[in-house]
Write a protein that holds these residues in place. Sequence first.
Motif, PDB file in Angstrom:
ATOM      1  N   GLN A 184       0.720  -1.342   0.016  1.00 17.68           N
ATOM      2  CA  GLN A 184       0.195  -0.140  -0.001  1.00 17.68           C
ATOM      3  C   GLN A 184       0.794   1.077  -0.129  1.00 17.68           C
ATOM      4  N   VAL A 185       1.884   1.095   0.769  1.00 18.69           N
ATOM      5  CA  VAL A 185       2.669   2.319   0.835  1.00 18.69           C
ATOM      6  C   VAL A 185       3.706   2.654  -0.587  1.00 18.69           C
ATOM      7  N   ARG A 186       4.169   1.499  -1.218  1.00 16.75           N
ATOM      8  CA  ARG A 186       4.538   1.716  -2.340  1.00 16.75           C
ATOM      9  C   ARG A 186       3.657   2.076  -3.537  1.00 16.75           C
ATOM     10  N   GLY A 187       2.362   1.742  -3.382  1.00 19.05           N
ATOM     11  CA  GLY A 187       1.425   2.124  -4.395  1.00 19.05           C
ATOM     12  C   GLY A 187       1.069   3.707  -4.211  1.00 19.05           C
ATOM     13  N   LEU A 188       1.008   4.386  -2.991  1.00 15.52           N
ATOM     14  CA  LEU A 188       0.685   5.529  -3.033  1.00 15.52           C
ATOM     15  C   LEU A 188       2.074   6.391  -3.372  1.00 15.52           C
ATOM     16  N   ARG A 189       3.260   5.800  -2.896  1.00 18.66           N
ATOM     17  CA  ARG A 189       4.323   6.565  -3.364  1.00 18.66           C
ATOM     18  C   ARG A 189       4.410   6.471  -4.663  1.00 18.66           C
ATOM     19  N   SER A 190       4.118   5.438  -5.508  1.00 21.26           N
ATOM     20  CA  SER A 190       4.441   5.491  -6.771  1.00 21.26           C
ATOM     21  C   SER A 190       3.445   6.525  -7.542  1.00 21.26           C
ATOM     22  N   ARG A 191       2.211   6.756  -6.739  1.00 21.41           N
ATOM     23  CA  ARG A 191       1.372   7.684  -7.618  1.00 21.41           C
ATOM     24  C   ARG A 191       1.982   9.286  -7.350  1.00 21.41           C
ATOM     25  N   LEU A 192       2.825   9.207  -6.244  1.00 17.92           N
ATOM     26  CA  LEU A 192       3.369  10.677  -5.969  1.00 17.92           C
ATOM     27  C   LEU A 192       4.521  10.820  -6.749  1.00 17.92           C
ATOM     28  N   GLU A 193       5.429   9.760  -6.961  1.00 25.70           N
ATOM     29  CA  GLU A 193       6.428   9.761  -7.656  1.00 25.70           C
ATOM     30  C   GLU A 193       6.216   9.958  -9.089  1.00 25.70           C
ATOM     31  N   SER A 194       5.179   9.524  -9.787  1.00 20.71           N
ATOM     32  CA  SER A 194       4.965   9.387 -11.009  1.00 20.71           C
ATOM     33  C   SER A 194       4.827  11.044 -11.440  1.00 20.71           C
ATOM     34  N   ALA A 195       4.021  11.681 -10.398  1.00 26.92           N
ATOM     35  CA  ALA A 195       3.767  13.077 -10.659  1.00 26.92           C
ATOM     36  C   ALA A 195       4.874  13.968 -10.513  1.00 26.92           C
ATOM     37  N   GLU A 196       5.701  13.561  -9.479  1.00 27.53           N
ATOM     38  CA  GLU A 196       6.983  14.341  -9.608  1.00 27.53           C
ATOM     39  C   GLU A 196       8.158  14.284 -10.794  1.00 27.53           C
ATOM     40  N   ARG A 197       7.939  13.001 -11.204  1.00 32.42           N
ATOM     41  CA  ARG A 197       8.821  12.335 -12.648  1.00 32.42           C
ATOM     42  C   ARG A 197       8.386  13.632 -13.618  1.00 32.42           C
ATOM     43  N   TYR A 198       6.953  13.717 -13.622  1.00 34.00           N
ATOM     44  CA  TYR A 198       6.209  14.282 -15.047  1.00 34.00           C
ATOM     45  C   TYR A 198       6.745  15.771 -14.647  1.00 34.00           C
ATOM     46  N   LEU A 199       6.598  16.381 -13.493  1.00 36.38           N
ATOM     47  CA  LEU A 199       6.986  17.866 -13.265  1.00 36.38           C
ATOM     48  C   LEU A 199       8.669  17.828 -13.535  1.00 36.38           C
ATOM     49  N   LYS A 200       9.305  16.876 -13.296  1.00 43.12           N
ATOM     50  CA  LYS A 200      10.719  16.847 -13.461  1.00 43.12           C
ATOM     51  C   LYS A 200      11.063  17.031 -15.102  1.00 43.12           C
ATOM     52  N   ALA A 201      10.064  16.218 -15.622  1.00 46.62           N
ATOM     53  CA  ALA A 201      10.489  16.301 -16.953  1.00 46.62           C
ATOM     54  C   ALA A 201      10.170  17.677 -17.805  1.00 46.62           C
ATOM     55  N   GLN A 202       9.086  18.133 -17.097  1.00 50.35           N
ATOM     56  CA  GLN A 202       8.263  19.554 -17.739  1.00 50.35           C
ATOM     57  C   GLN A 202       9.507  20.570 -17.382  1.00 50.35           C
ATOM     58  N   ASN A 203      10.119  20.432 -16.157  1.00 48.55           N
ATOM     59  CA  ASN A 203      11.139  21.429 -15.833  1.00 48.55           C
ATOM     60  C   ASN A 203      12.216  21.230 -16.787  1.00 48.55           C
ATOM     61  N   LYS A 204      12.707  19.839 -17.215  1.00 43.44           N
ATOM     62  CA  LYS A 204      13.917  19.891 -17.964  1.00 43.44           C
ATOM     63  C   LYS A 204      13.539  20.453 -19.409  1.00 43.44           C
ATOM     64  N   LEU A 205      12.390  20.234 -20.001  1.00 44.38           N
ATOM     65  CA  LEU A 205      11.926  20.602 -21.099  1.00 44.38           C
ATOM     66  C   LEU A 205      12.082  22.264 -21.151  1.00 44.38           C
ATOM     67  N   PHE A 206      11.589  22.844 -20.005  1.00 43.95           N
ATOM     68  CA  PHE A 206      11.699  24.349 -20.071  1.00 43.95           C
ATOM     69  C   PHE A 206      13.099  24.885 -19.883  1.00 43.95           C
ATOM     70  N   ASP A 207      13.846  24.093 -18.923  1.00 42.79           N
ATOM     71  CA  ASP A 207      15.093  24.602 -19.042  1.00 42.79           C
ATOM     72  C   ASP A 207      16.071  24.410 -20.209  1.00 42.79           C
ATOM     73  N   ASP A 208      15.674  23.371 -21.012  1.00 41.73           N
ATOM     74  CA  ASP A 208      16.449  23.389 -22.325  1.00 41.73           C
ATOM     75  C   ASP A 208      16.084  24.341 -23.263  1.00 41.73           C
ATOM     76  N   LEU A 209      14.765  24.597 -23.232  1.00 40.17           N
ATOM     77  CA  LEU A 209      14.198  25.619 -24.027  1.00 40.17           C
ATOM     78  C   LEU A 209      14.904  27.090 -23.691  1.00 40.17           C
ATOM     79  N   THR A 210      15.013  27.379 -22.448  1.00 41.42           N
ATOM     80  CA  THR A 210      15.764  28.641 -22.010  1.00 41.42           C
ATOM     81  C   THR A 210      17.196  28.699 -22.051  1.00 41.42           C
TER      82      THR A 210
END
Length: 258
Positions: free
Chosen positions: A24-50
């Motif tokens: 259960q802990v892993r399930g919830l963590r992975s939901r958070l982690e996928s949102a974190e990964r997505y944000l991280k990817a967006q940050n990277k795209l933004f930084d690359d363009l900058t």
Amino acid sequence: MTHVSENCMTLMDNLLNLYRVDMQVRGLRSRLESAERYLKAQNKLFDDLTAQRDELVSRKKQLQATIANLESEIASIDQKLEKFRGDLNASSTSKQYNAVLTELNTVKLERSKTEDRMIEEMERVEQIDKDIASLEAQLIERQKVRDHAERELAEKRTEIGERLAELERERAEAASAVPASELEVFDKLADDYEGEAMANIEVIDKRRREYACGACNIHLPFEQISVLKGRSDTLVRCTACRRILYMQDETRESLAKK
Ligand SMILES: [Zn+2]
């Protein structure tokens, strides 16, 4: 969890309890982690363009400096030309005149070449301006996506955070009921198999005493089944995948029937 029965809980009961909470802990963590990964990817795209935009801006500055140099080169060429024109008018012999004219034509040619270079550089600046404008437009869009991802993560953190903290406490409690050496085995397996540290035993053919690991399907020697059936407090692990094996109640009941 009922605390009354805790004293008579076997190692297996405690492991299964830990297994359940850990998943259960892993399930919830992975939901958070996928949102974190997505944000991280967006940050990277933004930084690359900058970074691309910044590089173009600095290239533009270099080009503008080059253009300024060429401009002052042309200005000094113009001064020379003016001087030669004065010399032409002042020349008294045709030999002198022709000599000055040759020099003047050479410098004129130099001026035209310098001007061509300057125009080329100015065209480059124009193209860079277009590229910068296009990057700026992309950055505005990227910013929107990134802000959205940031909000989503914050929402998930509030939504999941409390439940996760509660489960993590529960997990710590469940882990404390398992002896250190067994816990180490469990944790290592859980990390290796994304939480799937345990596997149930599957009956392939009861009469022929054929059993398999529920996770990797390898056939298991009957001695392992006997140990598990006896509710012993020793870990029984799959010979192939090394997961901790457990026996479901219905399997146990069916094995008890002759
Ligand atoms: Zn296995």
